[in-house]
Write an enzyme that holds these catalytic residues in place. Structure first.
Site, mmCIF file in Angstrom:
data_model
loop_
_atom_site.group_PDB
_atom_site.id
_atom_site.type_symbol
_atom_site.label_atom_id
_atom_site.label_comp_id
_atom_site.label_asym_id
_atom_site.label_seq_id
_atom_site.Cartn_x
_atom_site.Cartn_y
_atom_site.Cartn_z
ATOM 1 N N HIS A 44 0.822 -1.212 0.000
ATOM 2 C CA HIS A 44 0.000 0.000 0.000
ATOM 3 C C HIS A 44 0.856 1.261 0.000
ATOM 4 O O HIS A 44 0.499 2.263 -0.614
ATOM 5 C CB HIS A 44 -0.920 -0.013 1.220
ATOM 6 C CG HIS A 44 -1.973 1.042 1.198
ATOM 7 N ND1 HIS A 44 -3.133 0.918 0.468
ATOM 8 C CD2 HIS A 44 -2.046 2.248 1.816
ATOM 9 C CE1 HIS A 44 -3.881 1.995 0.643
ATOM 10 N NE2 HIS A 44 -3.240 2.817 1.454
ATOM 11 N N GLU A 88 -8.449 7.196 -4.236
ATOM 12 C CA GLU A 88 -7.770 6.151 -3.470
ATOM 13 C C GLU A 88 -8.767 5.085 -3.055
ATOM 14 O O GLU A 88 -9.973 5.315 -3.013
ATOM 15 C CB GLU A 88 -7.080 6.733 -2.222
ATOM 16 C CG GLU A 88 -5.724 7.342 -2.526
ATOM 17 C CD GLU A 88 -4.803 7.310 -1.323
ATOM 18 O OE1 GLU A 88 -5.300 7.156 -0.191
ATOM 19 O OE2 GLU A 88 -3.586 7.445 -1.509
ATOM 20 N N HIS A 90 -10.275 2.190 -0.308
ATOM 21 C CA HIS A 90 -10.427 1.780 1.095
ATOM 22 C C HIS A 90 -11.226 0.483 1.106
ATOM 23 O O HIS A 90 -12.245 0.354 1.787
ATOM 24 C CB HIS A 90 -11.096 2.880 1.924
ATOM 25 C CG HIS A 90 -10.330 3.192 3.171
ATOM 26 N ND1 HIS A 90 -10.918 3.440 4.378
ATOM 27 C CD2 HIS A 90 -8.992 3.277 3.400
ATOM 28 C CE1 HIS A 90 -9.991 3.685 5.290
ATOM 29 N NE2 HIS A 90 -8.814 3.597 4.717
ATOM 30 N N HIS A 92 -10.378 -3.031 1.776
ATOM 31 C CA HIS A 92 -10.355 -3.982 2.888
ATOM 32 C C HIS A 92 -11.059 -3.443 4.137
ATOM 33 O O HIS A 92 -11.881 -4.145 4.735
ATOM 34 C CB HIS A 92 -8.910 -4.374 3.218
ATOM 35 C CG HIS A 92 -8.283 -5.310 2.223
ATOM 36 N ND1 HIS A 92 -8.319 -5.073 0.871
ATOM 37 C CD2 HIS A 92 -7.609 -6.478 2.381
ATOM 38 C CE1 HIS A 92 -7.688 -6.051 0.242
ATOM 39 N NE2 HIS A 92 -7.251 -6.920 1.133
ATOM 40 N N GLU A 307 -3.237 4.684 12.906
ATOM 41 C CA GLU A 307 -3.811 5.403 11.764
ATOM 42 C C GLU A 307 -5.053 6.175 12.188
ATOM 43 O O GLU A 307 -6.011 6.317 11.420
ATOM 44 C CB GLU A 307 -4.107 4.433 10.619
ATOM 45 C CG GLU A 307 -2.847 3.841 10.019
ATOM 46 C CD GLU A 307 -3.095 2.970 8.793
ATOM 47 O OE1 GLU A 307 -4.232 2.968 8.279
ATOM 48 O OE2 GLU A 307 -2.154 2.284 8.359
ATOM 49 N N GLN A 309 -7.508 9.081 12.665
ATOM 50 C CA GLN A 309 -7.832 10.018 11.592
ATOM 51 C C GLN A 309 -7.705 11.480 12.028
ATOM 52 O O GLN A 309 -7.471 11.779 13.185
ATOM 53 C CB GLN A 309 -9.257 9.749 11.116
ATOM 54 C CG GLN A 309 -9.460 8.366 10.544
ATOM 55 C CD GLN A 309 -8.733 8.175 9.234
ATOM 56 O OE1 GLN A 309 -9.167 8.657 8.190
ATOM 57 N NE2 GLN A 309 -7.622 7.476 9.260
ATOM 58 N N GLY A 525 -2.937 8.847 -8.274
ATOM 59 C CA GLY A 525 -3.632 7.569 -8.256
ATOM 60 C C GLY A 525 -3.202 6.681 -7.113
ATOM 61 O O GLY A 525 -2.506 7.096 -6.178
#
Length: 726
Positions: A44, A88, A90, A92, A307, A309, A525
């Site tokens: 990723h 982008e 998301h 999974h 991660e 936000q 991308g």
């Protein structure tokens, strides 16, 4: 803690990669350092399986200000205005926890845009679900749509366009791709390249929690049976905090306080600090006890890999700390100086005065592994489908079956959950070929659209790659926009399988050829690999998001018929290619065959001619012909308008069904008033553009002479019934 083989495996690293780490460090890593390598070397973040191939894409053009390599791409739209945009995945996270997965996908892509200095003005999405009959599909659909709408509506950015598709290939691995578009003045674009020594490294936004740890690594592996166990790796979003963060950042960006800025997306504090240092050939030293935490006893490992936000990392000019702190205090957000830039070219991590990790920046970035994976060409089956051997079906019945199917029925149930008009600059919302957004307080606008075609890409990857770029191009042209550039989200299965890597390589080849020929560069991308469960991979699904420019808002056109007794012009030649068509898929459940060929010269010539006709005010409405063929495109022009049509019986046709349902590329439908017909025909003939005058608009009825006649009210009901009954 001793690093064992099991710990290495849990971090998603291969033994050969661990040995590479040992050589780069000239020692064994500790657990924190191993976690950081895991985050930065996963698929990723590192693009280790795709980077060699992505370099082949065309990324430059006179309209391009910033291509791939930054948070988002930037294009010039004149008058000191620029557009920042990116898409982008998301995937999974959205399968594991659909609401938060989709919501944080929206939040993350918005940060990619406003970290460049742009105010977001539009959101789009491409969402793909399994078969409607699959037991998980309904709840996943509800959760994802609610998450997209909930985040976008709360932060106040219009969600204006997208696509919702169903296919059993996504039964155990849905796709959620989010795109954001922003507007910025060309002299106020911000980048992530660190500069200067001993500059303050500042953490701003929300506090750090334990959500999302190893989220990027989770997104770089196939699913097994343990999806419930992975819920803690899904981030939790707060759109109201993101709104505050956006406004605070944009306020700070009004002066020259910021040297570099980067959002904490995948891999959180790790990726943001490493990327800024790497681009600036500098080091960064962080004092982790200063990181604002919302949970007790968080370890350096958790802080670096969280991660959570709504967080950003900023490098400030000397003496600007108090000024910036006051802005973030006003917006009730954390502002903490957690480190400084150094000349060491290392990521240096300290905690309570002790050195807990030190890694050369290059080891995490430029020295990350790059794989030239083996791949094989797709074996093409050239056996033709014998159309004559199929059981005869009435044209009306076939059309009804298509228009009432999950993939072709109206998506109003989805789009009505999104606020499309907030900010008051939406000129044309979802439902048209492309949405149109006015540049605030100006008469010019941009058109935006997203497209994909997994079936075409599975059967013939090169053609599928070309086709999806061309369809995106046609959708922008159909509303009167000059296509400028694209962003893409490349959703594929396991790249370690040579067949999957072949699909990726050949799709990319098709995208490259189409973008080069159409002068339609790729400026940003994302690659999403490992979309599969228990060794079963999804169909190759590249998603293309396009942006075009409309110089005058009053020249924007839609795809609904506007007048009675207009002529209907079909521009582009029809050969009746029926393989891989919606007609065969919905009526006969036939999935075999090759997609229609793509003639790039015709695509360009036909598209440029349509744009000329629109700019000369000769066209009342326009629509490209794509999935479902001519008759479905005509239906879409009638549904939702006051007018139907009467199509004259075509002479010298070998097969009316193939004429109406064939999916030949490079075609447009144009509504032309009688007084404009001669000028239109003259331009078409002078440019040697193939066209047919196939009929006229009329009140109330959708009619194919001698074959079918339906009221447009019935057509509307047919097209709107599936979601109501699902």
């Amino acid at each position: 803690m001793k690093i064992t083989n099991k710990i290495i495996e849990r971090h998603g690293l291969k033994m050969s990669e661990y040995e590479r780490i040992q050589k780069l460090l000239k020692r064994d890593p500790n657990l924190l350092e191993l976690g950081i390598f895991s985050a930065m070397w996963n698929e990723h973040c590192s693009y280790k399986s795709s980077r060699l191939h992505l370099k082949k894409l065309p990324t430059k053009g006179k309209q391009v200000i910033q291509g791939p390599g930054e948070n988002a791409g930037v294009i010039d739209i004149g008058e000191d205005d620029a557009i920042v945009f990116k898409i982008e995945s998301h995937n999974h996270p959205s399968y594991i926890e659909p609401y938060q997965g989709a919501a944080t996908g929206v939040g993350g892509i918005l940060r990619d845009v406003f970290t460049m200095g742009a105010r977001p003005i539009a959101l789009l999405n491409s969402i793909h679900f399994g078969s409607p009959s699959h037991p998980k599909t309904k709840s996943l659909l509800n959760g994802v749509v609610s998450g997209i709408g909930g985040y976008g509506n709360c932060i106040g950015i219009p969600t204006v366009a997208g696509e919702t598709k169903f296919n059993k290939t996504y039964n155990e691995n849905i796709l959620v791709n989010a795109m954001a578009v922003g507007h910025v003045k060309k002299d106020k674009i911000f980048y992530s390249k660190a500069k200067g020594i001993n500059k303050s490294v500042v953490y701003v936004g929300s506090k750090t929690g334990r959500d999302g740890i190893h989220g990027a690594s989770m997104a770089s592996a196939e699913f097994n049976e343990d999806t419930e166990e992975k819920k803690p790796t899904v981030q939790v979003g707060d759109p109201f905090t993101e709104k505050l963060l956006m406004e605070a950042c944009l306020e700070l960006m009004r002066d020259d306080s910021i040297i570099a800025i980067q959002d904490m997306g995948a891999a959180g504090l790790t990726s943001s600090s490493v990327e800024m240092a790497s681009k600036g050939s500098l080091g960064i030293e962080l004092e982790l006890e200063r990181v604002p935490c919302r949970e007790e006893n968080m370890t350096p490992y958790e802080m670096m890999l969280s991660e959570s936000q709504e967080r950003m990392l900023i490098i400030l000019e000397d003496g600007k700390e108090n000024y910036a702190r006051n802005i973030f205090k006003k917006w009730d957000l954390d502002f903490v100086i957690i480190g400084k830039t150094t000349e060491s070219k290392n990521l240096t991590l300290k905690y309570e005065g002790k050195l807990v990790g030190e890694i050369p920046i290059d080891a995490l970035s430029s020295n990350a592994p790059i794989y030239d994976r083996k791949w094989v060409k797709k074996k093409i089956n050239n056996d033709k489908i014998d159309i004559k051997s199929l059981k005869k079906i009435k044209i009306e019945d076939a059309l009804i079956k298509i228009l009432s199917s999950p993939n072709n029925s109206s998506k109003r149930w989805v789009t009505e959950q999104y606020d499309q008009m907030v900010m008051c600059d939406t000129v044309q919302r979802s439902g048209s070929d492309a949405a149109v957004i006015r540049i605030h307080k100006k008469n010019k606008a941009i058109a935006v659209t997203v497209d994909s075609s997994a079936n075409y890409c599975k059967s013939h990857p090169i053609t599928g790659g070309k086709q999806i770029v061309c369809e995106n191009w046609r959708n922008l042209i159909s509303v009167g926009a000059k296509p400028l550039a694209i962003t893409n989200c490349l959703n594929f299965g396991n790249p370690e399988k040579k067949e999957i890597m072949g699909e990726f390589t050949e799709c990319l080849q098709g995208i490259k050829e189409a973008c080069e020929f159409l002068d339609y560069p790729v400026v940003s991308g994302n690659v999403s690999f490992y979309n599969g469960t228990n060794q079963k991979n999804i169909f190759p699904t590249p998603v293309v998001g396009g942006v075009g420019l409309i110089n005058k808002c009053n020249q924007t056109i839609g795809h609904h018929f506007k007048n009675e007794n207009s002529f209907i012009i079909l521009l582009g030649k029809t050969f009746g290619h029926i393989e891989q068509s919606c007609f065969l898929r919905e009526n006969y459940y036939i999935l075999e065959g090759n997609p229609p060929t793509v003639n790039l010269k015709n695509e360009k010539n036909n598209g440029e001619m349509v744009l000329t006709l629109i700019n000369k005010n000769l066209v009342e409405s326009a629509h490209d012909v794509s999935e479902g063929g001519l008759i479905v495109a005509l239906s879409e022009m009638s549904i939702g308008s006051k007018y139907g049509l009467k199509i004259e019986k075509q002479k010298n046709l070998r097969n009316l069904t193939q004429y109406l349902f064939g999916e030949d590329q490079g075609r447009y439908l144009l509504e032309i008033k009688e007084e404009n017909l001669n000028d239109t025909v003259k331009l078409l003939k002078n440019s040697n553009i193939y066209y047919e005058n196939i009929g006229n608009t009329q009140k109330d009825y959708f009619e194919i002479e001698g074959e079918m006649k339906l009221s447009i009210n019935d057509l509307f009901k047919i097209n709107n019934q599936w979601y109501k009954s699902y």
